[in-house]
Design a protein around this motif. Sequence first.
Motif, mmCIF file in Angstrom:
data_model
loop_
_atom_site.group_PDB
_atom_site.id
_atom_site.type_symbol
_atom_site.label_atom_id
_atom_site.label_comp_id
_atom_site.label_asym_id
_atom_site.label_seq_id
_atom_site.Cartn_x
_atom_site.Cartn_y
_atom_site.Cartn_z
ATOM 1 N N TYR A 122 0.824 -1.213 0.000
ATOM 2 C CA TYR A 122 0.000 0.000 0.000
ATOM 3 C C TYR A 122 0.865 1.274 0.000
ATOM 4 O O TYR A 122 0.720 2.140 -0.872
ATOM 5 C CB TYR A 122 -0.908 -0.029 1.227
ATOM 6 C CG TYR A 122 -1.915 1.090 1.302
ATOM 7 C CD1 TYR A 122 -3.072 1.071 0.531
ATOM 8 C CD2 TYR A 122 -1.720 2.172 2.158
ATOM 9 C CE1 TYR A 122 -4.011 2.097 0.605
ATOM 10 C CE2 TYR A 122 -2.647 3.199 2.243
ATOM 11 C CZ TYR A 122 -3.793 3.154 1.467
ATOM 12 O OH TYR A 122 -4.712 4.170 1.537
ATOM 13 N N TRP A 166 1.351 3.850 -3.183
ATOM 14 C CA TRP A 166 0.864 5.226 -3.053
ATOM 15 C C TRP A 166 1.987 6.250 -3.186
ATOM 16 O O TRP A 166 1.807 7.332 -3.732
ATOM 17 C CB TRP A 166 0.075 5.421 -1.752
ATOM 18 C CG TRP A 166 -1.382 5.226 -2.020
ATOM 19 C CD1 TRP A 166 -2.151 4.168 -1.638
ATOM 20 C CD2 TRP A 166 -2.238 6.101 -2.785
ATOM 21 N NE1 TRP A 166 -3.428 4.320 -2.118
ATOM 22 C CE2 TRP A 166 -3.509 5.496 -2.820
ATOM 23 C CE3 TRP A 166 -2.047 7.305 -3.435
ATOM 24 C CZ2 TRP A 166 -4.597 6.069 -3.485
ATOM 25 C CZ3 TRP A 166 -3.119 7.890 -4.103
ATOM 26 C CH2 TRP A 166 -4.378 7.275 -4.124
ATOM 27 N N ASP A 167 3.159 5.886 -2.701
ATOM 28 C CA ASP A 167 4.315 6.770 -2.895
ATOM 29 C C ASP A 167 4.562 6.990 -4.386
ATOM 30 O O ASP A 167 4.781 8.120 -4.831
ATOM 31 C CB ASP A 167 5.553 6.142 -2.230
ATOM 32 C CG ASP A 167 6.804 6.986 -2.457
ATOM 33 O OD1 ASP A 167 6.864 8.105 -1.917
ATOM 34 O OD2 ASP A 167 7.714 6.542 -3.184
ATOM 35 N N VAL A 207 1.738 9.201 -6.068
ATOM 36 C CA VAL A 207 1.876 10.626 -5.769
ATOM 37 C C VAL A 207 3.076 11.228 -6.506
ATOM 38 O O VAL A 207 2.976 12.300 -7.102
ATOM 39 C CB VAL A 207 1.973 10.852 -4.243
ATOM 40 C CG1 VAL A 207 2.444 12.262 -3.919
ATOM 41 C CG2 VAL A 207 0.619 10.573 -3.591
ATOM 42 N N ASP A 214 -2.136 11.019 -8.693
ATOM 43 C CA ASP A 214 -3.194 11.317 -7.726
ATOM 44 C C ASP A 214 -4.142 12.396 -8.248
ATOM 45 O O ASP A 214 -5.147 12.704 -7.615
ATOM 46 C CB ASP A 214 -2.603 11.707 -6.364
ATOM 47 C CG ASP A 214 -1.653 12.890 -6.459
ATOM 48 O OD1 ASP A 214 -0.875 12.961 -7.435
ATOM 49 O OD2 ASP A 214 -1.688 13.747 -5.571
ATOM 50 N N PHE A 266 -6.438 9.383 -9.395
ATOM 51 C CA PHE A 266 -6.704 8.223 -8.556
ATOM 52 C C PHE A 266 -6.710 8.589 -7.084
ATOM 53 O O PHE A 266 -5.806 9.276 -6.596
ATOM 54 C CB PHE A 266 -5.675 7.122 -8.842
ATOM 55 C CG PHE A 266 -5.687 6.683 -10.279
ATOM 56 C CD1 PHE A 266 -6.794 6.010 -10.798
ATOM 57 C CD2 PHE A 266 -4.631 6.975 -11.132
ATOM 58 C CE1 PHE A 266 -6.836 5.615 -12.134
ATOM 59 C CE2 PHE A 266 -4.660 6.591 -12.469
ATOM 60 C CZ PHE A 266 -5.764 5.912 -12.972
ATOM 61 N N ASN A 267 -7.753 8.141 -6.406
ATOM 62 C CA ASN A 267 -7.875 8.369 -4.970
ATOM 63 C C ASN A 267 -8.185 7.035 -4.283
ATOM 64 O O ASN A 267 -8.161 5.978 -4.924
ATOM 65 C CB ASN A 267 -8.971 9.409 -4.697
ATOM 66 C CG ASN A 267 -10.295 8.988 -5.318
ATOM 67 O OD1 ASN A 267 -10.688 7.826 -5.228
ATOM 68 N ND2 ASN A 267 -10.976 9.915 -5.968
ATOM 69 N N GLU A 268 -8.444 7.099 -2.985
ATOM 70 C CA GLU A 268 -8.712 5.875 -2.225
ATOM 71 C C GLU A 268 -9.861 5.053 -2.829
ATOM 72 O O GLU A 268 -9.830 3.826 -2.807
ATOM 73 C CB GLU A 268 -9.038 6.256 -0.770
ATOM 74 C CG GLU A 268 -9.343 5.109 0.161
ATOM 75 C CD GLU A 268 -8.108 4.289 0.550
ATOM 76 O OE1 GLU A 268 -7.055 4.414 -0.095
ATOM 77 O OE2 GLU A 268 -8.236 3.494 1.498
ATOM 78 N N LYS A 313 -11.459 10.910 7.687
ATOM 79 C CA LYS A 313 -11.147 9.632 7.019
ATOM 80 C C LYS A 313 -9.732 9.698 6.445
ATOM 81 O O LYS A 313 -9.195 10.776 6.225
ATOM 82 C CB LYS A 313 -12.153 9.322 5.914
ATOM 83 C CG LYS A 313 -12.207 10.356 4.809
ATOM 84 C CD LYS A 313 -13.031 9.838 3.630
ATOM 85 C CE LYS A 313 -12.824 10.738 2.432
ATOM 86 N NZ LYS A 313 -12.723 10.067 1.160
ATOM 87 N N GLU A 314 -9.128 8.514 6.220
ATOM 88 C CA GLU A 314 -7.801 8.460 5.615
ATOM 89 C C GLU A 314 -7.914 8.835 4.144
ATOM 90 O O GLU A 314 -8.812 8.380 3.451
ATOM 91 C CB GLU A 314 -7.212 7.062 5.740
ATOM 92 C CG GLU A 314 -6.862 6.697 7.169
ATOM 93 C CD GLU A 314 -5.781 5.626 7.260
ATOM 94 O OE1 GLU A 314 -5.102 5.388 6.246
ATOM 95 O OE2 GLU A 314 -5.632 5.034 8.336
ATOM 96 N N PRO A 367 -5.227 8.755 1.084
ATOM 97 C CA PRO A 367 -3.819 8.488 0.753
ATOM 98 C C PRO A 367 -3.180 9.568 -0.118
ATOM 99 O O PRO A 367 -1.974 9.757 -0.076
ATOM 100 C CB PRO A 367 -3.864 7.143 0.016
ATOM 101 C CG PRO A 367 -5.270 6.979 -0.430
ATOM 102 C CD PRO A 367 -6.121 7.706 0.570
ATOM 103 N N ARG A 368 -4.000 10.293 -0.886
ATOM 104 C CA ARG A 368 -3.408 11.357 -1.702
ATOM 105 C C ARG A 368 -2.781 12.419 -0.812
ATOM 106 O O ARG A 368 -1.705 12.944 -1.076
ATOM 107 C CB ARG A 368 -4.478 12.008 -2.594
ATOM 108 C CG ARG A 368 -4.927 11.110 -3.727
ATOM 109 C CD ARG A 368 -6.062 11.750 -4.474
ATOM 110 N NE ARG A 368 -7.132 12.134 -3.543
ATOM 111 C CZ ARG A 368 -8.212 12.820 -3.880
ATOM 112 N NH1 ARG A 368 -8.368 13.226 -5.119
ATOM 113 N NH2 ARG A 368 -9.139 13.093 -2.989
ATOM 114 N N PHE A 417 0.300 10.704 1.452
ATOM 115 C CA PHE A 417 1.568 10.426 0.762
ATOM 116 C C PHE A 417 2.163 11.679 0.127
ATOM 117 O O PHE A 417 3.347 11.703 -0.189
ATOM 118 C CB PHE A 417 1.420 9.248 -0.203
ATOM 119 C CG PHE A 417 1.304 7.958 0.548
ATOM 120 C CD1 PHE A 417 2.439 7.300 0.991
ATOM 121 C CD2 PHE A 417 0.066 7.428 0.883
ATOM 122 C CE1 PHE A 417 2.345 6.134 1.731
ATOM 123 C CE2 PHE A 417 -0.043 6.263 1.622
ATOM 124 C CZ PHE A 417 1.100 5.604 2.056
#
Lengths: 229, 229
Positions: free
Chosen positions: A120, A124-125, A128, A133, A136-138, B72-73, B75-76, B79
């Motif tokens: 994960y 995600w690193d 970004v 990003d 694309f998001n969660e 909420k988490e 990730p964008r 990270f």
Amino acid sequence: VIRAIIFDLDDTLFPSTSFTETARKEAVKAMIQSGLKANFEEAIKKLKEIIKEKGSNYQQHFNELVKYFNKKEDPRIIFKGVMTYHNIKTSLLRPNPKVIETLFYLSRRFKLFLLTDGLYAKQWDKIVRLGLDLFFNEDNTFISEKIGFKKPDLRLFKELLNKNNLKGEECIFVGDRIEKDLIPAKKLNMITVRILKGKYSKDKDDERVVDYKIKEIDELLDLDIIKDL
Amino acid sequence: VIRAIIFDLDDTLFPSTSFTETARKEAVKAMIQSGLKANFEEAIKKLKEIIKEKGSNYQQHFNELVKYFNKKEDPRIIFKGVMTYHNIKTSLLRPNPKVIETLFYLSRRFKLFLLTDGLYAKQWDKIVRLGLDLFFNEDNTFISEKIGFKKPDLRLFKELLNKNNLKGEECIFVGDRIEKDLIPAKKLNMITVRILKGKYSKDKDDERVVDYKIKEIDELLDLDIIKDL
């Protein structure tokens, strides 16, 4: 009716194999300069063996390399390698205008998804750093470590479909690997696009599961299935 | 006779507190730009609370921060923070000519050692990025994770002395923390130098355990105990 395009990440939206090879080569050169007792060719060969044996997410590739050639661990050499590897990777993982532009056009007509094997935080690193990003998001990113199933496990693909009320035949899947991306996608009746990038680009083709072939991501915009919609 | 100088790493051989604060501030700014629902001051305050509660080697500071403010988490945002933090840290962790020069002079007359609390990989990454691997290798570097004892545990300090046939009174210890560095060093009869750097530089002095005080590392060269040898 096609409603969604699902992308693999590594060697589909960026040249993972090429970036990794560049970073490994420079890391090995730096390690030799710092005292690794090997020449470049034998060090690269041994490193590849270690990675093949231990997997690419193993954290101790360079430790093993130094232990093998110098008969003991030397953190000065190991961490010169680790630093160089990360410096190069970080420099290369930058937004690619062609990819961003292509995704921008596609995002106006389709839902976009990312479906990728990996850790994960590591994935995600990359997302970004590559500027992906923007798209694309969660909610539209499915990473195997988080979902709990790895490609080619159909449960990973079905999770994406079910969560978004999509049927396979409403999706285009774009990926580089026949076994892990295109066979499961085709099993779920998706339209499949093979991108010929990275170390699996020379694998034998399989017409039963590959509907289209492209070399660069922007060629998607010219495919009849997308163009004619 | 003084035979060795033992250095702490963080806030002794480089300004850890200052680098970390700069990196955290820029990370928080980047996260706010990416959608963290907080202003700069409240975000920094909350981040400090999380770090205090979870410890500095916890991997999820930014996750907690985003969860707290955005409910909420995301990730964008997380990270973007992680990337910015590492980019800044990497840019700052560079060899400092004054430190290198000082260690070079000292290394001609004394054995040098590094005695540091922390994770093996994280500390070695810093040593290499700072160019301190010119002076420190596996044999003269003692990292708490590897040895199995943390400061101020005397067993960590004794491990260094015993492995090198040194007595405490033959050593100078240079560190920023009274409790963790200078009290145990003094218990073993070392000569102690307090360096006034970082967040503990305002702690009350203790003349029973502090023999010398300096602000910058090159002031070591002017101390009578070193100059007169």
